[in-house]
Design a protein around this motif. Structure first.
Motif, PDB file in Angstrom:
ATOM      1  N   SER A   1       5.382  -0.512  12.520  1.00 32.06           N
ATOM      2  CA  SER A   1       5.852  -1.769  13.115  1.00 32.06           C
ATOM      3  C   SER A   1       4.797  -2.857  12.951  1.00 32.06           C
ATOM      4  O   SER A   1       5.136  -4.028  12.697  1.00 32.06           O
ATOM      5  CB  SER A   1       6.179  -1.569  14.596  1.00 32.06           C
ATOM      6  OG  SER A   1       7.254  -0.674  14.756  1.00 32.06           O
TER       7      SER A   1
ATOM      8  N   THR B   1       7.058   0.727  19.213  1.00 34.03           N
ATOM      9  CA  THR B   1       7.379  -0.296  18.213  1.00 34.03           C
ATOM     10  C   THR B   1       6.979  -1.690  18.699  1.00 34.03           C
ATOM     11  O   THR B   1       6.476  -2.503  17.918  1.00 34.03           O
ATOM     12  CB  THR B   1       8.881  -0.253  17.870  1.00 34.03           C
ATOM     13  OG1 THR B   1       9.667  -0.290  19.072  1.00 34.03           O
ATOM     14  CG2 THR B   1       9.221   1.020  17.101  1.00 34.03           C
TER      15      THR B   1
ATOM     16  N   ALA C   1       4.079  -4.122  17.004  1.00 35.45           N
ATOM     17  CA  ALA C   1       4.373  -5.503  16.605  1.00 35.45           C
ATOM     18  C   ALA C   1       3.381  -6.475  17.240  1.00 35.45           C
ATOM     19  O   ALA C   1       2.882  -7.391  16.579  1.00 35.45           O
ATOM     20  CB  ALA C   1       5.804  -5.859  17.005  1.00 35.45           C
TER      21      ALA C   1
ATOM     22  N   GLU D   1      10.148 -11.377  16.646  1.00 34.02           N
ATOM     23  CA  GLU D   1       9.843 -10.097  16.000  1.00 34.02           C
ATOM     24  C   GLU D   1       9.538  -9.018  17.033  1.00 34.02           C
ATOM     25  O   GLU D   1       9.982  -7.868  16.894  1.00 34.02           O
ATOM     26  CB  GLU D   1       8.658 -10.274  15.047  1.00 34.02           C
ATOM     27  CG  GLU D   1       8.983 -11.116  13.825  1.00 34.02           C
ATOM     28  CD  GLU D   1       7.753 -11.501  13.033  1.00 34.02           C
ATOM     29  OE1 GLU D   1       7.861 -11.679  11.793  1.00 34.02           O
ATOM     30  OE2 GLU D   1       6.654 -11.645  13.638  1.00 34.02           O
TER      31      GLU D   1
ATOM     32  N   LEU E   1      11.772  -5.606  17.436  1.00 33.31           N
ATOM     33  CA  LEU E   1      11.201  -4.272  17.265  1.00 33.31           C
ATOM     34  C   LEU E   1      11.290  -3.459  18.552  1.00 33.31           C
ATOM     35  O   LEU E   1      11.406  -2.234  18.515  1.00 33.31           O
ATOM     36  CB  LEU E   1       9.760  -4.365  16.752  1.00 33.31           C
ATOM     37  CG  LEU E   1       9.746  -4.592  15.232  1.00 33.31           C
ATOM     38  CD1 LEU E   1       8.452  -5.229  14.765  1.00 33.31           C
ATOM     39  CD2 LEU E   1       9.982  -3.276  14.490  1.00 33.31           C
TER      40      LEU E   1
ATOM     41  N   TYR F   1      14.867  -2.254  18.402  1.00 30.50           N
ATOM     42  CA  TYR F   1      14.906  -1.180  17.397  1.00 30.50           C
ATOM     43  C   TYR F   1      14.424   0.135  18.027  1.00 30.50           C
ATOM     44  O   TYR F   1      15.095   1.169  17.932  1.00 30.50           O
ATOM     45  CB  TYR F   1      14.033  -1.562  16.202  1.00 30.50           C
ATOM     46  CG  TYR F   1      13.718  -0.415  15.269  1.00 30.50           C
ATOM     47  CD1 TYR F   1      14.541  -0.112  14.187  1.00 30.50           C
ATOM     48  CD2 TYR F   1      12.572   0.368  15.464  1.00 30.50           C
ATOM     49  CE1 TYR F   1      14.236   0.955  13.331  1.00 30.50           C
ATOM     50  CE2 TYR F   1      12.267   1.423  14.619  1.00 30.50           C
ATOM     51  CZ  TYR F   1      13.110   1.712  13.557  1.00 30.50           C
ATOM     52  OH  TYR F   1      12.814   2.769  12.729  1.00 30.50           O
TER      53      TYR F   1
ATOM     54  N   ILE G   1      16.461  -5.300  13.021  1.00 33.66           N
ATOM     55  CA  ILE G   1      15.303  -5.698  12.203  1.00 33.66           C
ATOM     56  C   ILE G   1      15.715  -6.219  10.826  1.00 33.66           C
ATOM     57  O   ILE G   1      14.861  -6.410   9.951  1.00 33.66           O
ATOM     58  CB  ILE G   1      14.311  -4.528  12.044  1.00 33.66           C
ATOM     59  CG1 ILE G   1      14.981  -3.326  11.359  1.00 33.66           C
ATOM     60  CG2 ILE G   1      13.715  -4.138  13.404  1.00 33.66           C
ATOM     61  CD1 ILE G   1      13.993  -2.241  10.929  1.00 33.66           C
TER      62      ILE G   1
ATOM     63  N   LYS H   1       9.238  -2.139   6.340  1.00 35.74           N
ATOM     64  CA  LYS H   1      10.607  -2.325   6.819  1.00 35.74           C
ATOM     65  C   LYS H   1      11.514  -1.223   6.276  1.00 35.74           C
ATOM     66  O   LYS H   1      12.339  -0.662   7.017  1.00 35.74           O
ATOM     67  CB  LYS H   1      11.138  -3.693   6.387  1.00 35.74           C
ATOM     68  CG  LYS H   1      12.582  -3.944   6.818  1.00 35.74           C
ATOM     69  CD  LYS H   1      13.092  -5.282   6.315  1.00 35.74           C
ATOM     70  CE  LYS H   1      14.570  -5.478   6.635  1.00 35.74           C
ATOM     71  NZ  LYS H   1      15.077  -6.778   6.130  1.00 35.74           N
TER      72      LYS H   1
END
Length: 331
Positions: free
Chosen positions: A54, A186, A190, A199, A203, A206, A307, A316
């Motif tokens: 991440s 995650t 980030a 972002e 994440l 995610y 994402i 990614k």
């Protein structure tokens, strides 16, 4: 699958080295041995890998997130040690549980040590030129996840013997018990990679969704795998009367004799394999096995969508592959 496993091994090598270096000062020796025991026993190390990947996915340097990734794994290990004590489980990762190798008091101390070391490691990231604000935000993220893990475990315990649990309650429990730490992994990765707010949020979502899918898949594998792949008897959750998504769904959908029979099986402390198989037949009859798999898949697809806007990169692509791995694995 093999590519994902290779990547997890690649990322875990640095994490294991960092963990061993930071646990080396722990004394006496038996406490240090108990702390490092499960790390040496292996494991997928999915959570710390997700932290590092991440970080890279938002353009960061994985070295900046290494101590945070190792801390995430220590928190996970701490929770496993304490879970095994509470559940009186004899085995973990194919080896005797920590409290069986040593004893419960030392196992509790090992868990407490890992918990404390995790926060020490994140804080010490400042010594390696990590941005102080990133460190503080990562620390807050991990602390929040720890509270949620405890709340999830408490809810899970309260569900024992309660066969009126609703799907929403079960979903909240598995998010807190399993999904929260994966989401923290995650999100913290980030943050340490210098991600912007959009972002970081993406994440986190995610991680939350693949965390939920991960737990549902565990429940699913318990009834569809063979014993060799699973490493334990098929349907062991049923034999223990545990509330899983399939149990919740089958109880909600069934009525009359089927409903009463499923309750009898779940409540039986001497549940035989024949009874377990009967319960699985009822799961199939009421579609709860397919329902669980489809919900896991829905979460995985949602994670990948979250994402989608990130710039294309190897990191990614690996996040997408790891999401698929969550429901493609057999153990």
């Amino acid at each position: 699958m093999s590519d994902v496993t290779d990547v997890l091994k690649e990322y875990s090598a640095d994490v294991i080295k960092t963990i061993e270096e930071n646990l080396a000062p722990v004394q006496p020796q038996n406490l240090q041995d108990a702390c490092i025991y499960l790390t040496k026993a292996g494991g997928k190390m999915l959570r710390p890998a997700l932290t590092l990947i991440s970080c890279e996915a938002v353009g960061g340097n994985k070295e900046d997130a290494l101590k945070t990734a190792a801390a995430i794994e220590l928190i996970h290990t701490f929770s496993l040690i304490h879970d095994d004590i509470m559940d009186d489980d004899d085995m973990r990762r194919g080896m005797p549980s920590v409290h069986k190798v040593w004893d419960e008091p030392l196992a509790i101390l090992a868990g407490d040590t890992l918990f404390s070391k995790a926060f020490e490691m994140i804080i010490s990231s400042k010594e390696e030129n990590a941005h102080p604000e990133h460190v503080a935000n990562a620390l807050a993220t991990v602390a929040d996840a720890c509270v949620k893990i405890c709340e999830g475990q408490a809810s899970d315990m309260s569900f024992e013997g309660d066969f009126d649990v609703k799907e929403a309650e079960y979903s909240e429990m598995i998010y807190k018990k399993t999904g929260a730490l994966i989401a923290a992994a995650t999100k913290a990765g980030a943050i340490m990679g210098g991600a912007d707010e959009k972002e970081v949020t993406a994440l986190y979502e995610y991680g939350r969704m693949i965390g939920i899918a991960f737990q549902i898949q565990d429940d699913y594998l318990d009834v569809i795998s063979d014993e060799k792949d699973l490493g334990k008897p098929v349907g062991s959750d049923i034999a223990k009367g545990k509330m899983t998504l399939m149990v919740v769904k089958a109880l909600a959908e069934s009525d009359g004799e089927d409903h009463e029979r499923l309750l009898e099986i779940l409540k039986d402390n001497d549940c035989s394999q024949d009874m377990v198989n009967e319960a699985i037949d009822l799961f199939n009859k009421y579609g709860s096995i397919d329902y669980a798999y489809n919900l896991a898949l829905e979460n995985v697809n949602g994670a990948k969508e979250a994402i989608a806007f990130l710039p294309d990169s190897d990191a990614k692509s690996m996040l997408i592959a790891l999401a698929d791995f969550v429901i493609a694995r057999s153990s």
